[in-house]
Structure formats: structure tokens, C-alpha cells
Write a protein that holds these residues in place. Structure first.
Motif, PDB file in Angstrom:
ATOM      1  N   THR A 186     -23.672  29.988 -12.460  1.00  0.00           N
ATOM      2  CA  THR A 186     -25.094  30.202 -12.210  1.00  0.00           C
ATOM      3  C   THR A 186     -25.926  29.544 -13.311  1.00  0.00           C
ATOM      4  O   THR A 186     -26.916  28.855 -13.025  1.00  0.00           O
ATOM      5  CB  THR A 186     -25.399  31.718 -12.145  1.00  0.00           C
ATOM      6  N   GLY A 222     -20.854  31.188 -21.125  1.00  0.00           N
ATOM      7  CA  GLY A 222     -21.341  30.522 -19.928  1.00  0.00           C
ATOM      8  C   GLY A 222     -22.354  29.441 -20.252  1.00  0.00           C
ATOM      9  O   GLY A 222     -22.296  28.334 -19.706  1.00  0.00           O
ATOM     10  N   ILE A 227     -20.945  33.789 -13.529  1.00  0.00           N
ATOM     11  CA  ILE A 227     -22.041  33.758 -14.503  1.00  0.00           C
ATOM     12  C   ILE A 227     -22.212  32.343 -15.065  1.00  0.00           C
ATOM     13  O   ILE A 227     -23.312  31.791 -15.085  1.00  0.00           O
ATOM     14  CB  ILE A 227     -21.785  34.786 -15.632  1.00  0.00           C
ATOM     15  N   THR A 228     -21.092  31.752 -15.481  1.00  0.00           N
ATOM     16  CA  THR A 228     -21.141  30.393 -16.016  1.00  0.00           C
ATOM     17  C   THR A 228     -21.718  29.428 -14.987  1.00  0.00           C
ATOM     18  O   THR A 228     -22.570  28.596 -15.297  1.00  0.00           O
ATOM     19  CB  THR A 228     -19.728  29.926 -16.403  1.00  0.00           C
ATOM     20  N   THR A 252     -22.608  39.679  -8.334  1.00  0.00           N
ATOM     21  CA  THR A 252     -21.716  39.740  -9.489  1.00  0.00           C
ATOM     22  C   THR A 252     -21.886  41.060 -10.223  1.00  0.00           C
ATOM     23  O   THR A 252     -20.901  41.750 -10.509  1.00  0.00           O
ATOM     24  CB  THR A 252     -21.998  38.565 -10.441  1.00  0.00           C
ATOM     25  N   SER A 284     -22.272  35.644 -21.418  1.00  0.00           N
ATOM     26  CA  SER A 284     -23.406  34.774 -21.119  1.00  0.00           C
ATOM     27  C   SER A 284     -23.438  33.591 -22.085  1.00  0.00           C
ATOM     28  O   SER A 284     -23.742  32.462 -21.702  1.00  0.00           O
ATOM     29  CB  SER A 284     -24.715  35.555 -21.221  1.00  0.00           C
ATOM     30  N   VAL A 318     -26.176  36.545  -8.801  1.00  0.00           N
ATOM     31  CA  VAL A 318     -26.288  37.457  -9.940  1.00  0.00           C
ATOM     32  C   VAL A 318     -26.142  38.913  -9.476  1.00  0.00           C
ATOM     33  O   VAL A 318     -25.395  39.697 -10.057  1.00  0.00           O
ATOM     34  CB  VAL A 318     -27.630  37.241 -10.681  1.00  0.00           C
TER      35      VAL A 318
END
Lengths: 249, 249, 249, 249
Positions: free
Chosen positions: B202, C197, B199-200, B125, C194, B122
Motif C-alpha cells: 500500500t 514498509g 502494508i508495504t 488488513t 510501517s 488498509v
């Protein structure tokens, strides 16, 4: 020989093994000639020669499609699963997409890279993305240039449009206005989504592996652990067997 | 010493260990000077001084690229894997992207955050996204401002364009019109796709872990479970061994 | 009491437990009043009353931010991790985003849904998306309406713009032209990424589970399997122990 | 019979089993008639006949919605979980989306494909995407064509707009200007995000499986491994039992 002819799966596989490299070579030459046609726009005799050669190079793909359909174990299933191949083969304007066959060439490239599965996915994705952008740029330029009101009229613009499309950014400063250009665009978008999916999936698989590697006591039990346990049980069994023998003596 | 010079991997690693922080420092100063050049647009002597300093700060990156290429174990493989580095180094206009080297600085930031792998992804990123947006804004403003018909002509516009591009939203109210601006845009899009992927991934890794934690009887067997079983088998083996001993006495 | 005051983590958690519902209530009233302000545009005394109430309702969030920062175990780490909270609190125009606190209300909604982790992710995602679209529409309308050259001038347009932005489609028929509108847009894009994601991750986790459930012999060994094996080993140990006892008698 | 009427879950399932195919048939005929209405634009008596038939074909879906709500075990939970069904049923203009019921037909298609879970996800995704694009194109054309200032005025344009929307590219050369057109667009975007999610998730699941298959010693221990270990422990237990028996004789 006898059971090879009765096993459609292996016959299809043998065909594909034989046809892979000649088709990749045809695709490479096709791409080079198509590039000359679109970018240099030759006139007169040269134009006729290039059209003739493009047609000759296109025939092997038609033969290959028919051969794979005939040799398929489940023809209906194969037909449904390979609808995209049909579109590429029957739409002459999709010609440039034939060069996706060049993905076969990635094999050579890959030997220079190593062969971890994630590395291979990255190389295939990058190579396919570059090929797809180049082929779609040629195709869209070819069909858009003569259209009235078209805004994709140079190769630079075509490349830029392909990049904004495959990444799904889509500014809208350039866009196809013809039906054929829009079909090329749709294929490019599907390619872009798969590309994004492959990148995300590769990162996800890497994170999942790193997270589980972090706390070794929380790792999933592996085959190696089971085998070490099995060795201990075997040792115990030998001990008991030796006891039994010892008493029977 | 002797086996270090015969082991290219360790020589390259030693070089990278030595070069990491000096290069990050050069990148930070380069970024600051480049920001001054683009945003304040100094004239006369000041402009010449800044150009000179930018050139001096650019040289270490060229030296670093050549050094890593020469020290690489498999030069062809390394070259193919680091094509992006080559683009950044040989295209002077990509200069601002040199500051991606600043990602090394994230190490310091990270110690304030803790070091779970997902937390690290995170932070990397977010930090890379901010750096990439800033650097791409500077670069695109520098190359677009003097172009006729350009619509990215202020730093605020450049930042806004970078944000709509890295998130792949792409309204199209602003877009680059020069070749160099479009190359910056393509790199930014690739960065955006990787960012979305990270992001996806994670979130996916977090969900997979939570789902499996939900029903403890359905959890994957862990090393801890195998070890507790192994302890029990060992205890049994000791028992049998004691028996054998007892009888042999 | 004594060790509670010496344990910052538990003090922060107690604060958050106490503050959660009052803050959610403040956010709901804030949202309702802000909606009235933006959509009905009251004049004269009514406008002053609403501004006063909005300011009063905004104070608890400032207090909450300071309290959580002071009570945090690692203040620097907490500050870095909650930069977004700071932006929401110090930018009065981000006010509508305070209503993201309403996500706490999802707890009540969720009890009607069941509590599988995937179900919870879907509900949180859908609820947050709806709230985010509504709040961003209000905020962008408020800041864009008076700007010259603005194209988002009605609530319907603002909602449509928010939807095209959060899904990263970004047609570009409408887009913010003010700095504050662009900041709202950037937060909405981050929310959109998000959201995408979370949807992808939920589908991925479902597919991974179904794929592994398909072939039961290829399933990962679970704790249940280990426990059944452990029971068998225990039974064996009892047998050996009985033998030892039998012989010693 | 008695305990079937007291078990709402099974009653609802029986209703769904009975209603699935008739509703799919209604949806197919509805789609065909709606296509005729939108594309051929019949006038006079024909128009009245088609409107009448569309209304008759719409009633079963209303009946089905009410029946499923009444038969649901937890009515509130079912209502919240099926809000999308409500939107499709109460908004007559969403009519074309009724044909998503045709996804039931995918069962027939699928038998030609095989039934690996990943294959099924791919087929459902592709089939749903095609249906969604077709239905959304009809719906958006129907509501946009008569609107002043509309830019989606032919079926070709509507299909092109749907494709750029479902892939989240969104050039912005075409976009809906009416409220109903924008609602269709929002549903299409949600469909697009789910489609992208399903594609990414399928690739991720494939990569995770391939990565773990790469190094067999690092594979997760499977049920098969546990069973082979269990067999060995059983053999050992038999050995000890035989010993005990041998001594007691």
C-alpha cells in the motif's frame, strides 16, 4: 548442427532441457531415501545400501554442475551467478537441498492452476517454501541430533524450528548449535526473505493494477488506445488520398 | 434456468452469494461461544450445551465446503487453491479460525470509510489482523493450557504471544509447545507475512503514484490525453470531409 | 464567512492549520518534562510540579481531539479512521507518544533536504523512527521499572529493547512483562512494520523508475510525447484549413 | 578552471572521483589488519605495529570526510544527509565498517555480471550483505569478548549472530551486552532492513514488468508506439502539402 556447436548459449539450454526431468526424478528419489535415512535411522546392511544409493543419486548433480559450467557462454559470469549451486553440490550435507530441483515438478502442478503470472509466483513460492522447510528440517535434524547440547532432536521440533526461521519470527526456543546446522539455517533465512519478498511483491503488483483500474480516465494509455487512434489517422489519410485522386481525374 | 445449471461458475457464485451472510452469522456466534468456553471454562451441563452448540454451528461450514467443491467448475484446481479452507474445516481445533468468515462483515464497516482501493486494503488488513490475533489467542490458549511445560496459560499472555508472532518479532518469552499450538502459530505467521506485505504494498503504490504526479510533463500519458488528441484528429477529418464535399458540389 | 461555516471540511482544516504548531510545541515541552520525570526521578515538591505541568500540557491534546471530532465532516468515519489518536489521548501512559506530533517539526528539517517525494519519505521515516524509539523507551521504562520480575530497568536497556523491537529482530533478552508495557510494544511493532514498509517501498519505486529509464524506446509514453504529437496534428489542421481557404477564394 | 572553482558541486565530484579508489584500497588493507588484530590477537610489538598501521589507515577517511564537507554545495544539507558517515568516522570502534567503502570494488565484479539495473541491485545487495556481516562480526567480537557475561566470544558465534540479526530472525541465543556491541547491532539491523527492502523491491519490479508484458494490448503505450503514430501523421501531412502544391500549380 554446425552453428549449434558454435553457439554456447543454445548448447547450455539444450543440456538444461535434457537434464531437467531426469534430475528432478533423481532429486525426488534422493529426498525419499534421505527421509528414510534420517527418520527411520536404519542400521547395518540397510544403512550401507541407503548410503550407496544416496551417493549414486548425488553424482548426476555433480555431472550437471560441471556440464553447465563447461557449456556456459561466459564461464566466469556463470560461476559467480551460480555460487549457491556450487555450495549445494560440494557440501554433501546440503544434500537435501538438492530436492529444490523438484521445483521443476511445479510445472505439472501449475497446469491445474492456470497461468497468470501472479498465480504462478504464488504457486512457486508456496511450493518452494514447503520443500525448503521439509528439506531444511531433515538436514538440520541429521547434523544436530548427535551434537552435545543440541535442542533440535526430533523431526517435529525440526519442522517447528524451520517454520519459525523461514518466517523470520525466530522465537529462540530451538536453534542450531553446530556449524553445519547454522549453514542450513542461513540458507533457510535467505529463502525466507525471498519468500516474504515474493509475497509482498505479488500484493503490491495487484494493488498497483487495481488502483490504476479505478479511475479509467487516469489510466495509462495502452497499446489498444494508440491503435484505435492510429486507425482514425489511417482513415483520414485514405480520405485525403481519395481527394487527391478525385482532383487528378 | 437451463443454462444456469450448465454453467458451474455461476452456480458456485450463486451459492457463495446465498451462503455468505448466514456463514458470517454462524462464525460470529461460534466465536462468541468459543470465547465463553475458553475464557469462562464452564463445567457440567453448561459445558455440554456449549459443546453441542459449537458442533451444530460447525456443520454449516462443512456443508459449505462440500457444496463449493461439488459446484466448482474445475474441481481439482479449486481443491488445490483452497487447501487452507480444508485445513480449517477438518481440524476441529482450528475452529476459531472459522471466524475469519467475519471478514465479510468488513463490508458494512467499509461503507463508513469510503471505497478507495488503498483504503479498502488498509481496512481489510487491520480488521483481519485484529480477528486473527483474537482467534489465534483463543485457539492457542485452548490447546496449550492443559499441556505440561506450557508457558501460554492466560488470555493476556496468549494475546501478547499472538502480537509478537503476527509482527514476526518473536521474543521467545512465550511460545507454543504442543503440535496443535504450533500449527496455530504457523497459520498466524503466514497471516503476519501477508499483513506486512499488504502494508508495504500500500505504501509502495502510494509512493509510486506521488512520484509520477510530481513532474507532470514526465507523467505517463493517460486515456484522457489520448482522447483529447483523438478529438483533434476527428476535427481535422471533418474539415477534410467538408472540403471533399465542397469540391464535389 | 457564511459558506465557511457551512463547509465542515474547511473548518476542520482551518483548525488543524491553527493547532499544528502550538501542539508541536506542547509535545516538545511534554517530552522534555517526561524525560526529566523518567530519567531523573525527582522526589517531593519537584515531582508534584512536574506532574502538574505534564497534566496541563496534556489538556491541549484532549481539546484538539474533541475539536477535530466535532468539526469533522463525517464524524463516524473520522472516529473509525483516528482510533489510534483516541488510544494515545485516553491512555495517559501513552503520553510520550504525544510527541509524535513533533513530526510536524520535520517540515523545518525538510527544507534543508530538498523536497523530492522519496527524499521526504526517507526523512519522515528516519525522524519518526528516532522519535518512536525514544518515546517508547521512556514509556516502557516508566511502566516496567517498578514491576516485579521486569528485565527492562535502565534507560540504556529500554533503548536497546526498542531498537530490537522496531526492527522486528526481537532477540528476547529483554521484553516487557506488564500489560501497559506490552501495549507500548505493540504500538512500536506496528511502527516498525510501517517503517520497513516505507523503506521497501522507496527502494521499489526507485528501482521501477530506473528499470523503465534504461531502455528509452520502451519507456511509457509521457504527456510530453503526446504534446509533441498534438503540435504536429495542429500544424496539419492549419495546412488543410489554409487549403480550404485558398480554394474558397 | 575559473568556473570549476566557482562550482562546488563539480569540485566535490572531482574529489570523490580522485579519492574513491585510494580509499577503497585503504579500507581493504584496514579490514585485513583489523581481521588479524581481532582473530589472531597479536601481543607485544606486533600489537603496537598493527595499532599504528590501523591509525594511519584511518586518517584518510577523516581527511575525506572533512574534504567532502568543505567542498559540499549545501554544507548543512550534506551534513544532515551524511550523518551515518560521521558516526562511522568519529567512532573508532566502527572502524570495520569503513570497509563498506569496498562496495566501490563491486564495480569490477559487476563487469563480469552485465549491467541490467536489477542485476546490479542484486549484486550490490549480496556483496554489501557479505561485507556487512563480516565487518559487524569482527567489530562485535572485538567489543564483546572482554565484557563480563558476554555470550559472543568466538568468531564463529559472531558470524552466526550477525546472520540471525541481518535477516531479522533474532533467535536470542546470542546477543550483545555492551553499549558498543549494541550500536554495531543497530547498524546491522538497519542494513538488514534495507537488504530485505532491496530484495522485495527487485522481485516486485520483475513481477510488475512480467504482468504488464502478459497482455500486449493492455501494455502501457511506449515511446516506440508514439513514434510510429507520429510517422503516420507526418506521411499524411506530406500528402496534404503535395495536394496544396499540386493545386497551386
Amino acid at each position: 548442427m554446425a552453428d549449434e556447436t558454435t553457439d554456447p548459449a543454445s548448447r547450455q539450454q539444450r543440456w538444461e532441457g535434457l537434464a531437467e526431468w531426469p534430475l528432478a526424478a533423481c532429486a525426488a528419489i534422493f529426498l525419499a531415501l534421505f527421509s528414510v535415512k534420517v527418520l527411520a535411522q536404519p542400521q547395518g546392511l540397510n544403512q550401507h545400501i541407503i548410503h550407496g544409493l544416496l551417493f549414486v543419486l548425488y553424482l548426476p548433480f555433480l555431472v550437471d554442475y560441471v556440464a553447465r559450467l563447461v557449456l556456459a557462454e561466459h564461464r566466469t559470469r556463470w560461476f559467480v551467478r551460480h555460487l549457491l549451486d556450487l555450495i549445494v553440490v560440494v557440501l554433501p550435507l546440503m544434500g537435501p537441498l538438492l530436492l529444490l530441483r523438484l521445483v521443476a515438478l511445479v510445472g505439472a502442478l501449475q497446469r491445474a492452476i492456470g497461468d497468470a503470472i501472479r498465480g504462478r509466483v504464488v504457486v512457486y513460492t508456496a511450493f518452494s517454501a514447503v520443500l525448503l522447510v521439509y528439506a531444511a528440517s531433515l538436514a538440520v535434524l541429521q547434523v544436530e541430533r548427535p551434537a552435545p547440547g543440541a535442542n533440535i532432536t526430533s523431526f517435529g521440533d525440526a519442522i517447528w524450528w524451520s517454520v519459525t526461521t523461514i518466517t523470520t519470527v525466530g522465537y529462540g526456543d530451538l536453534y542450531p548449535v553446530t556449524v553445519l546446522g547454522r549453514i542450513v539455517a542461513a540458507l533457510l533465512m535467505i529463502g525466507g526473505i525471498s519468500m516474504v519478498g515474493a509475497i509482498t511483491a505479488t500484493i503490491a503488483s495487484w494493488i498497483v493494477q487495481r488502483v490504476s483500474a479505478e479511475d479509467s480516465a487516469q489510466q495509462a494509455a495502452t497499446v489498444a488506445h494508440i491503435e484505435s487512434l492510429q486507425a482514425e489517422v489511417s482513415r483520414l489519410a485514405d480520405l485525403v488520398a481519395a481527394q487527391t485522386e478525385g482532383r487528378s481525374r
